[in-house]
Design a protein around this motif. Structure first.
Motif, PDB file in Angstrom:
ATOM      1  N   PHE A 152       2.313   3.204  -3.175  1.00 34.28           N
ATOM      2  CA  PHE A 152       1.510   4.116  -3.995  1.00 34.28           C
ATOM      3  C   PHE A 152       1.390   5.514  -3.399  1.00 34.28           C
ATOM      4  CE2 PHE A 152       0.020  -0.175  -5.006  1.00 34.28           C
ATOM      5  CZ  PHE A 152       0.193  -0.175  -6.379  1.00 34.28           C
ATOM      6  N   ASP A 153       1.966   5.732  -2.245  1.00 30.04           N
ATOM      7  CA  ASP A 153       1.892   7.052  -1.624  1.00 30.04           C
ATOM      8  C   ASP A 153       2.600   8.084  -2.496  1.00 30.04           C
ATOM      9  OD1 ASP A 153       0.508   5.952   0.455  1.00 30.04           O
ATOM     10  OD2 ASP A 153       2.187   5.949   1.874  1.00 30.04           O
ATOM     11  N   GLY A 154       1.923   9.188  -2.786  1.00 28.09           N
ATOM     12  CA  GLY A 154       2.502  10.250  -3.593  1.00 28.09           C
ATOM     13  C   GLY A 154       2.440  10.002  -5.086  1.00 28.09           C
ATOM     14  N   SER A 172      -7.126   4.026  -3.291  1.00 22.92           N
ATOM     15  CA  SER A 172      -7.337   4.506  -1.917  1.00 22.92           C
ATOM     16  C   SER A 172      -6.158   5.336  -1.421  1.00 22.92           C
ATOM     17  CB  SER A 172      -7.569   3.323  -0.976  1.00 22.92           C
ATOM     18  OG  SER A 172      -6.365   2.591  -0.745  1.00 22.92           O
ATOM     19  N   ARG A 173      -4.992   5.160  -2.040  1.00 20.10           N
ATOM     20  CA  ARG A 173      -3.809   5.944  -1.658  1.00 20.10           C
ATOM     21  C   ARG A 173      -3.659   7.193  -2.514  1.00 20.10           C
ATOM     22  NH1 ARG A 173      -2.037   2.983   3.037  1.00 20.10           N
ATOM     23  NH2 ARG A 173      -0.040   4.073   2.925  1.00 20.10           N
ATOM     24  N   GLY A 174      -4.648   7.447  -3.396  1.00 21.73           N
ATOM     25  CA  GLY A 174      -4.665   8.692  -4.147  1.00 21.73           C
ATOM     26  C   GLY A 174      -4.306   8.608  -5.613  1.00 21.73           C
ATOM     27  N   PRO A 217       0.820  -1.223   0.000  1.00 20.59           N
ATOM     28  CA  PRO A 217       0.000   0.000   0.000  1.00 20.59           C
ATOM     29  C   PRO A 217       0.847   1.263   0.000  1.00 20.59           C
ATOM     30  CG  PRO A 217      -0.914  -1.608   1.524  1.00 20.59           C
ATOM     31  CD  PRO A 217       0.414  -2.162   1.080  1.00 20.59           C
ATOM     32  N   GLU A 218       1.931   1.247   0.769  1.00 21.33           N
ATOM     33  CA  GLU A 218       2.780   2.429   0.878  1.00 21.33           C
ATOM     34  C   GLU A 218       3.496   2.756  -0.434  1.00 21.33           C
ATOM     35  OE1 GLU A 218       1.714   0.748   4.579  1.00 21.33           O
ATOM     36  OE2 GLU A 218       2.870  -0.199   2.961  1.00 21.33           O
TER      37      GLU A 218
END
Length: 258
Positions: A67-69, A91-93, A64-65
């Motif tokens: 996909f952050d940013g 869900s992570r944007g 999941p992390e």
């Protein structure tokens, strides 16, 4: 003085696969419209170094992390991986562009071919955009123009696909088979190739010196998944253009590996 607009970030999910590596090559050749490009793959590929746009990038594990940013995530992974991880990326944007068959027939996911129905990409309630399979992509532009002007009634399609249609395992499998029959007289008698090649995976029969009238897996309707997917994708793509009278018309497909 106004600041330059920040370029969007891109994640390539499945970066170490057969199609993923081609994506990196295309990204290196085309106009540079992206900011950060993040390479994502399975945990076993994490840490691998790949080159894109002249830069050496380190592959990170799918999480999941990861996909952050990220603004846009391009998925080229098996259906079951996309089905699980595309919603997580959203869900992570991220906006997801998916190349698998996981969402192609989801009514809340647009099936987009830029030359045919680009406006459909703006309506993405799940944050996911799907694209048709390779068979449909290669012919839908011409079909779309004909359908728009004349309204297609019937299509008879035969596709002959390379081993790469089965991904990296297909490429590796064919190379292995070729090495086994090289220097022999295989192909001169019926079934002699099968005597040499005991394991034909990922194909249902040996592909070396052969054409297999089968691509994908068997669907409930009795067609292979590639044939069924070709039918579904063509109908959905063309139906974005006008009222869908094509639904009840006929499309005959035959998908083969060569």
């Amino acid at each position: 003085m106004s600041k330059a607009k920040k370029k969007p970030s891109l994640a390539v999910v499945g970066a170490t696969g057969a199609v993923g590596t081609v994506m990196l090559s295309i990204l290196s050749e085309r106009k540079d419209v992206w900011g950060e490009i993040r390479l994502i793959a399975s945990a076993r590929s994490a840490g691998k170094k790949l080159v894109c746009r002249g830069q050496e990038l380190t592959v990170v594990a799918l999480s999941p992390e990861a996909f952050d940013g990220i603004d846009v995530a391009m998925f080229d992974v098996p259906d079951e991986i996309s089905a699980k991880w595309a919603p997580i990326a959203v869900s992570r944007g991220a906006i997801v562009v998916d190349n698998s068959g996981a969402f192609r027939m989801d009514p809340k996911v647009p099936l987009v071919v830029p030359e045919v129905n680009p406006k459909a990409a703006k309506k993405r309630p799940k944050g996911i955009i799907s694209n048709p399979n390779c068979t449909t992509m290669s012919m839908i532009v011409a079909m779309g123009a004909l359908h728009k002007k004349f309204e297609l009634k019937e299509l008879v399609v035969a596709s002959y696909q390379a081993a790469s249609g089965a991904g990296q395992p297909g490429i590796d499998g064919l190379r292995d088979q070729i090495s086994k029959v090289a220097g022999t007289n295989a192909g001169e008698a019926t079934s002699d190739v099968r005597k040499i090649i005991k394991d034909s995976s990922p194909f249902p029969a040996p592909l070396a010196l052969n054409i297999i009238p089968w691509a994908g897996s068997l669907s409930e309707a009795g067609y292979t998944s590639e044939e069924q997917d070709s039918w579904n994708a063509k109908v959905k793509s063309l139906c974005h253009m006008r009222s869908c009278s094509c639904v009840n018309n006929t499309l005959t497909c035959c998908a083969c590996h060569i």
